[in-house]
Design an enzyme around this catalytic site. Structure first.
Site: not given
Length: 182
Positions: A80, A110
């Protein structure tokens, strides 16, 4: 080993590598074209972005990804509005999967160490989603998560751990609540 190979193998890599930068820029151009209201060739653009033609794919605009080429979807995939698939690592999605509006699948991560983070290091973990899965609106799936077949993830959930097959799960962090009734 190239930076792209390191990236796809889940090792630290340099996102500033010229090859990776070129691939992201190409994906950005294709997404810009796809997300235009007047675009008429959406299927062709998605094929160029992902590198293959997916059967029964439907992605509502706007749609965003890092590379596109690391996304593999099965038959009858539906996303969607406003979905983000950060495909630094592979994103593998089964058949008949539905993503509600605002869903984010995030493979990139990270380092926890601030020095390594400041140095620009990144790594990725694969996301796997089984057949017949439904992710409600605004679900975020974190790196390395597997969601088993027939699972339903409630709106607003943050999925940080694997969800077994045939489960309804929700929350932050997302947890199994009950079995899917078939």
């Amino acid at each position: 080993m190239s930076e792209k190979e390191k990236m796809l193998n889940g090792e630290y890599y340099d996102p500033g590598d010229p090859t990776l930068k070129h691939l992201r820029e190409n994906a950005e151009k294709l997404m810009d074209e796809y997300n235009r209201p007047e675009a008429k060739n959406e299927a062709q653009i998605l094929e160029m972005l992902m590198g293959y033609r997916a059967e029964g794919i439907s992605i509502r605009k706007p749609f965003y990804c890092d590379y596109g080429i690391n996304i593999k979807v099965g038959r009858n995939f539906y996303a969607n509005y406003n979905c983000v698939l950060l495909d630094v690592g592979p994103i593998n999605i089964g058949d008949d999967v539905f993503l509600g509006p605002g869903v984010s699948l995030i493979t990139v991560n990270h380092p926890l160490d601030p020095k390594e983070r400041r140095a620009g290091k990144e790594y990725a973990r694969t996301i796997n989603i089984g057949d017949n899965v439904w992710l409600g609106a605004d679900v975020t799936v974190n790196p390395g998560v597997t969601i088993g077949e027939n699972a339903v993830i409630g709106s607003g959930s943050v999925v940080v751990k694997d969800i077994p097959a045939n489960m309804v799960a929700a929350g932050n962090p997302c947890r199994p609540i009950k079995s899917v009734e078939t």
